[in-house]
Design a protein around this motif. Structure first.
Motif, mmCIF file in Angstrom:
data_model
loop_
_atom_site.group_PDB
_atom_site.id
_atom_site.type_symbol
_atom_site.label_atom_id
_atom_site.label_comp_id
_atom_site.label_asym_id
_atom_site.label_seq_id
_atom_site.Cartn_x
_atom_site.Cartn_y
_atom_site.Cartn_z
ATOM 1 N N ARG A 22 11.762 22.129 -28.061
ATOM 2 C CA ARG A 22 12.631 23.209 -28.528
ATOM 3 C C ARG A 22 12.566 23.373 -30.047
ATOM 4 N NH1 ARG A 22 15.271 20.611 -24.335
ATOM 5 N NH2 ARG A 22 15.809 21.933 -22.599
ATOM 6 N N ASP A 42 13.813 34.301 -24.817
ATOM 7 C CA ASP A 42 13.253 32.948 -24.895
ATOM 8 C C ASP A 42 13.645 32.229 -26.182
ATOM 9 O OD1 ASP A 42 12.075 32.948 -22.393
ATOM 10 O OD2 ASP A 42 10.199 33.799 -23.131
ATOM 11 N N GLU A 44 17.048 30.810 -28.195
ATOM 12 C CA GLU A 44 18.470 30.509 -28.030
ATOM 13 C C GLU A 44 19.049 30.030 -29.348
ATOM 14 O OE1 GLU A 44 18.579 27.622 -24.886
ATOM 15 O OE2 GLU A 44 17.568 26.094 -26.060
ATOM 16 N N GLU A 45 20.347 30.128 -29.450
ATOM 17 C CA GLU A 45 21.078 29.742 -30.665
ATOM 18 C C GLU A 45 21.961 28.537 -30.331
ATOM 19 O OE1 GLU A 45 22.271 29.850 -34.540
ATOM 20 O OE2 GLU A 45 20.969 31.420 -33.767
ATOM 21 N N ARG A 49 18.312 28.711 -34.517
ATOM 22 C CA ARG A 49 17.457 29.363 -33.522
ATOM 23 C C ARG A 49 16.408 28.372 -33.068
ATOM 24 N NH1 ARG A 49 17.337 32.023 -37.498
ATOM 25 N NH2 ARG A 49 18.649 33.792 -37.812
ATOM 26 N N ARG A 52 13.480 28.402 -26.309
ATOM 27 C CA ARG A 52 14.065 27.919 -25.063
ATOM 28 C C ARG A 52 13.030 27.098 -24.278
ATOM 29 N NH1 ARG A 52 18.509 29.786 -22.839
ATOM 30 N NH2 ARG A 52 18.509 31.689 -24.075
#
Length: 162
Positions: A22, A42, A44-45, A49, A52
Motif C-alpha cells: 500500500r 483504487d 484510499e485515504e 493517500r 488500495r
C-alpha cells in the motif's frame, strides 16, 4: 550494471514487495497514476493517500508478478529495496533484508548497483517527503518496516539551508 538484472530479479520473486505494501502517494503522484489508467477508486485515504490492495493483499497495480505502471510507480516503490524514517530532522535510509527483497542481496554484492540505487532511492524519498503535508508524513512514518537495517542518515535541516 545491467538494468535487465533488476527486472529479472523483480520478476523472479513475483512481487513479494507488492503484497501488503500500500505505497503512499502524493497528490501529484496520484494524478499521474490516474491519468495513466489507475482508477480513482483504487486510491484510499488513511491519513495519507495510498494505493488500495486487493482482498489477497496484493497491490492493485500488480499483474502477472509485475507492476502494470512500472515506469510511473510510487516513490517508495522506485526506492525499493530502500525504505526510510525521519527522526529529529534526519532522514534515515534503511535497506530491506534479502529475505524480504531478493534485489537487496544483489545490491549488497554489486557496489556500483548499490550506489546507483541508493542515490535514486534518496532522490525519490526526498521527493515524497517534500510533496507530503506534515500530517500525511506523520501517518506514513507510523508504518512499521521490519527486517531492515540502517545504511545512511541525511540531515534534512542542512539540505534545506543549502
Amino acid at each position: 550494471m545491467d538494468p535487465d538484472v533488476f527486472s529479472d530479479i523483480c520478476s523472479s520473486c513475483g512481487g513479494i514487495c507488492c503484497i501488503d505494501a500500500r505505497p503512499p502517494l502524493t497528490e501529484r503522484r496520484a494524478e499521474i497514476l490516474i491519468s495513466a489508467g489507475l482508477s480513482p477508486g483504487d486510491i484510499e485515504e488513511v491519513g495519507y493517500r495510498r494505493i488500495r490492495a486487493r482482498g489477497d493483499g496484493s497491490c492493485v497495480l500488480l499483474e502477472n508478478g509485475r507492476c502494470r505502471l512500472h515506469h510511473l510507480k510510487p516513490e517508495t516503490c522506485s526506492a525499493g529495496p530502500f525504505t526510510f524514517d525521519v527522526v529529529d530532522g534526519r532522514l534515515e535510509i534503511y535497506l530491506k533484508r534479502e529475505s524480504i527483497c531478493p534485489l537487496a542481496g544483489y545490491l549488497l554484492r554489486d557496489r556500483e548497483a548499490y550506489e546507483r540505487q541508493l542515490k535514486l532511492a534518496v532522490e525519490k524519498i526526498l521527493d515524497l517527503i517534500r510533496d507530503m503535508s506534515r500530517n500525511e508524513l506523520a501517518a506514513v512514518l507510523k508504518i512499521e518496516e521490519p527486517e531492515t537495517f540502517k545504511v545512511m542518515e541525511i540531515d534534512l535541516d542542512d539540505r534545506h539551508r543549502a
